[in-house]
Scaffold this motif. Structure first.
Motif, PDB file in Angstrom:
ATOM      1  N   ALA A   1      24.372 -45.341 -89.620  1.00  0.00           N
ATOM      2  CA  ALA A   1      24.842 -45.477 -87.733  1.00  0.00           C
ATOM      3  C   ALA A   1      23.980 -44.008 -87.549  1.00  0.00           C
ATOM      4  CB  ALA A   1      26.070 -44.567 -87.705  1.00  0.00           C
ATOM      5  N   PRO A   2      23.557 -44.033 -86.250  1.00  0.00           N
ATOM      6  CA  PRO A   2      22.684 -43.348 -85.578  1.00  0.00           C
ATOM      7  C   PRO A   2      22.600 -42.512 -84.709  1.00  0.00           C
ATOM      8  CG  PRO A   2      22.335 -45.441 -84.388  1.00  0.00           C
ATOM      9  CD  PRO A   2      22.820 -45.378 -85.171  1.00  0.00           C
ATOM     10  N   PRO A   3      22.660 -41.054 -85.202  1.00  0.00           N
ATOM     11  CA  PRO A   3      23.094 -40.148 -84.524  1.00  0.00           C
ATOM     12  C   PRO A   3      23.259 -40.675 -82.409  1.00  0.00           C
ATOM     13  CG  PRO A   3      20.922 -39.498 -84.229  1.00  0.00           C
ATOM     14  CD  PRO A   3      21.484 -40.636 -85.231  1.00  0.00           C
ATOM     15  N   SER A   4      24.475 -40.094 -82.032  1.00  0.00           N
ATOM     16  CA  SER A   4      24.630 -40.359 -80.560  1.00  0.00           C
ATOM     17  C   SER A   4      25.233 -38.982 -80.285  1.00  0.00           C
ATOM     18  CB  SER A   4      25.168 -41.577 -80.042  1.00  0.00           C
ATOM     19  OG  SER A   4      26.134 -42.000 -80.779  1.00  0.00           O
TER      20      SER A   4
ATOM     21  N   LEU B   1      17.686 -33.145 -74.368  1.00  0.00           N
ATOM     22  CA  LEU B   1      19.081 -33.842 -75.364  1.00  0.00           C
ATOM     23  C   LEU B   1      19.096 -33.938 -77.338  1.00  0.00           C
ATOM     24  CD1 LEU B   1      20.390 -36.333 -73.332  1.00  0.00           C
ATOM     25  CD2 LEU B   1      21.920 -33.877 -73.786  1.00  0.00           C
ATOM     26  N   GLN B   2      17.616 -34.555 -77.117  1.00  0.00           N
ATOM     27  CA  GLN B   2      17.410 -33.837 -78.842  1.00  0.00           C
ATOM     28  C   GLN B   2      18.072 -32.907 -79.258  1.00  0.00           C
ATOM     29  OE1 GLN B   2      12.750 -35.114 -78.351  1.00  0.00           O
ATOM     30  NE2 GLN B   2      14.014 -36.525 -80.166  1.00  0.00           N
ATOM     31  N   GLN B   3      17.827 -31.612 -79.820  1.00  0.00           N
ATOM     32  CA  GLN B   3      18.503 -30.525 -80.020  1.00  0.00           C
ATOM     33  C   GLN B   3      19.679 -31.358 -80.707  1.00  0.00           C
ATOM     34  OE1 GLN B   3      16.832 -28.255 -81.345  1.00  0.00           O
ATOM     35  NE2 GLN B   3      15.227 -29.049 -81.249  1.00  0.00           N
ATOM     36  N   GLY B   4      20.393 -31.596 -79.604  1.00  0.00           N
ATOM     37  CA  GLY B   4      22.104 -31.549 -79.405  1.00  0.00           C
ATOM     38  C   GLY B   4      22.384 -32.958 -80.936  1.00  0.00           C
ATOM     39  N   LEU B   5      22.093 -34.132 -80.414  1.00  0.00           N
ATOM     40  CA  LEU B   5      21.531 -35.032 -81.374  1.00  0.00           C
ATOM     41  C   LEU B   5      21.438 -34.573 -82.659  1.00  0.00           C
ATOM     42  CD1 LEU B   5      19.985 -38.016 -79.280  1.00  0.00           C
ATOM     43  CD2 LEU B   5      21.910 -37.624 -79.692  1.00  0.00           C
TER      44      LEU B   5
ATOM     45  N   ASN C   1      26.692 -28.260 -76.587  1.00  0.00           N
ATOM     46  CA  ASN C   1      27.854 -27.554 -75.873  1.00  0.00           C
ATOM     47  C   ASN C   1      28.273 -28.843 -75.399  1.00  0.00           C
ATOM     48  OD1 ASN C   1      29.065 -26.705 -72.960  1.00  0.00           O
ATOM     49  ND2 ASN C   1      27.016 -25.037 -73.501  1.00  0.00           N
ATOM     50  N   GLN C   2      29.255 -29.467 -75.058  1.00  0.00           N
ATOM     51  CA  GLN C   2      29.538 -30.437 -74.414  1.00  0.00           C
ATOM     52  C   GLN C   2      29.471 -30.730 -72.518  1.00  0.00           C
ATOM     53  OE1 GLN C   2      30.831 -33.541 -75.865  1.00  0.00           O
ATOM     54  NE2 GLN C   2      30.794 -34.306 -73.608  1.00  0.00           N
ATOM     55  N   LEU C   3      29.502 -29.395 -72.474  1.00  0.00           N
ATOM     56  CA  LEU C   3      29.490 -28.894 -70.629  1.00  0.00           C
ATOM     57  C   LEU C   3      28.043 -29.570 -70.647  1.00  0.00           C
ATOM     58  CD1 LEU C   3      30.979 -25.768 -70.252  1.00  0.00           C
ATOM     59  CD2 LEU C   3      31.412 -27.616 -69.175  1.00  0.00           C
TER      60      LEU C   3
ATOM     61  N   PHE D   1      30.474 -19.996 -81.441  1.00  0.00           N
ATOM     62  CA  PHE D   1      29.114 -20.605 -81.871  1.00  0.00           C
ATOM     63  C   PHE D   1      29.389 -21.559 -82.529  1.00  0.00           C
ATOM     64  CE2 PHE D   1      27.539 -17.146 -79.471  1.00  0.00           C
ATOM     65  CZ  PHE D   1      26.553 -17.628 -79.143  1.00  0.00           C
ATOM     66  N   ALA D   2      29.085 -22.560 -83.333  1.00  0.00           N
ATOM     67  CA  ALA D   2      28.895 -23.163 -84.270  1.00  0.00           C
ATOM     68  C   ALA D   2      29.479 -22.992 -85.716  1.00  0.00           C
ATOM     69  CB  ALA D   2      28.027 -24.836 -84.634  1.00  0.00           C
ATOM     70  N   ASN D   3      27.610 -22.068 -85.541  1.00  0.00           N
ATOM     71  CA  ASN D   3      27.625 -20.855 -86.863  1.00  0.00           C
ATOM     72  C   ASN D   3      27.339 -19.647 -86.999  1.00  0.00           C
ATOM     73  OD1 ASN D   3      25.115 -22.103 -87.531  1.00  0.00           O
ATOM     74  ND2 ASN D   3      25.802 -23.923 -88.046  1.00  0.00           N
ATOM     75  N   GLN D   4      26.353 -19.070 -87.963  1.00  0.00           N
ATOM     76  CA  GLN D   4      25.621 -17.837 -87.268  1.00  0.00           C
ATOM     77  C   GLN D   4      23.913 -18.568 -87.497  1.00  0.00           C
ATOM     78  OE1 GLN D   4      25.761 -15.167 -91.204  1.00  0.00           O
ATOM     79  NE2 GLN D   4      24.458 -13.599 -90.339  1.00  0.00           N
ATOM     80  N   SER D   5      23.897 -19.348 -88.649  1.00  0.00           N
ATOM     81  CA  SER D   5      22.667 -19.632 -87.437  1.00  0.00           C
ATOM     82  C   SER D   5      22.425 -20.440 -85.878  1.00  0.00           C
ATOM     83  CB  SER D   5      21.689 -21.079 -88.172  1.00  0.00           C
ATOM     84  OG  SER D   5      20.673 -21.856 -87.793  1.00  0.00           O
TER      85      SER D   5
END
Length: 310
Positions: A20-23, A153-157, A164-166, A277-281
């Motif tokens: 399944a591709p990222p969405s 949007l590619q970074q989020g994908l 960030n949902q907003l 944040f999601a993580n330290q990176s």
């Protein structure tokens, strides 16, 4: 009951992808699903693509790779062959069963826009309903706005855990409005007022955002609490605060991180999670981009301690 549109796994099956591709998905217009999916296959098995279930919806596709001599099908028939260029935008009407022959590497972004989302845009702008979009077979568009939104949007994908949902809500709302205006003839309504939110609305919105620095809130949820449409809320919030909601939230995350870094022994990994944040990176990338130095360097400077970068 969940109703899945032409995105994610369903779109992957259409293109014969193994996984399944990222969405990324948002529900900011009438609780209707809007989505963007990134599809890529550098070594495809030749053959005709699958069929997507007929529905009153559209796919807007930004091509990221040249695809010469693309054989285009609709309603079970081959209509033409066209050279597809990277950076070009194409629109597909899912009522027409659009398909194509897969016989070379491909890489694209697909934006899924159902009819109900276009109706929501028309309703919020107080304009007549969009009848159809410009989905002429084989006709590509040089659309800088779609390219900009796609790149954003590619970074989020590629890092969905950091998305960030907003921000997703904001960009997909902008994309849908742009498509309705540019390819559906929706006239941009003259804004009767450029005023912002009432003081109590600003306070409530900011309190809600600060209470969830991890950003699981949607624009729709916050706008509904204030009795506003998503587009009105987004515009008025920016007038009142100087920033769109997703950027205001980002600034609050950085502010919270700075406060936490005043505690000398608190690890950066713990600060990252506490500040949303999601993580330290993820924390390091965002903080460095906003502040101009890494969190470690900022902390050392703030505490007056010498040391090399982190």
């Amino acid at each position: 009951m969940t109703r899945a549109g032409a995105y994610g796994q369903k779109l992957g099956q259409f293109l014969h992808l193994k996984d399944a591709p990222p969405s990324l998905v948002t529900r900011s217009l009438r609780s209707t699903e809007l989505a963007v999916t990134e599809t890529r296959n550098d070594n495809p098995v030749s053959g005709l693509s699958g069929s997507l279930a007929a529905e009153d919806a559209f796919l807007v596709s930004l091509k990221l790779h040249d695809y010469p001599a693309c054989e285009l099908w609709e309603r079970g028939k081959c209509l033409m062959t066209a050279d597809v260029r990277a950076g070009t935008t194409y629109l597909y009407d899912l009522k027409r069963d659009p398909r194509y022959v897969i016989d070379k590497p491909f890489h694209s972004l697909f934006f899924y826009i159902p009819r109900s989302a276009l109706d929501g845009i028309s309703e919020q702008s107080g304009r007549p309903r969009v009848d159809e979009l410009d989905c002429r077979t084989g006709v590509g568009h040089d659309d800088a706005i779609v390219r900009h939104i796609g790149a954003s949007l590619q970074q989020g994908l590629r890092r969905p855990g950091e998305a960030n949902q907003l921000f997703i809500d904001h960009m997909m709302l902008a994309l849908t409005a742009h498509v309705a205006q540019t390819y559906g003839g929706l006239h941009r309504a003259a804004e009767p007022s450029r005023g912002g939110l009432a003081p109590w609305q600003v306070k409530r919105a900011c309190d809600r955002l600060e209470s969830d620095l991890g950003s699981t809130l949607s624009l729709q949820a916050i706008a509904a609490e204030l009795g506003l449409s998503v587009s009105h809320f987004s515009r008025a919030f920016r007038v009142s605060t100087g920033l769109p909601p997703h950027q205001w939230l980002l600034q609050q995350r950085v502010k919270a991180a700075k406060q936490l870094m005043s505690v000398r022994d608190l690890p950066l990994s713990e600060i990252a999670i506490s500040a949303g944040f999601a993580n330290q990176s993820h924390f390091t990338r965002v903080f460095s981009a906003v502040v101009g130095v890494s969190p470690g360097a900022w902390r050392r400077e703030a505490q007056g301690a010498p040391g090399s970068g982190a």
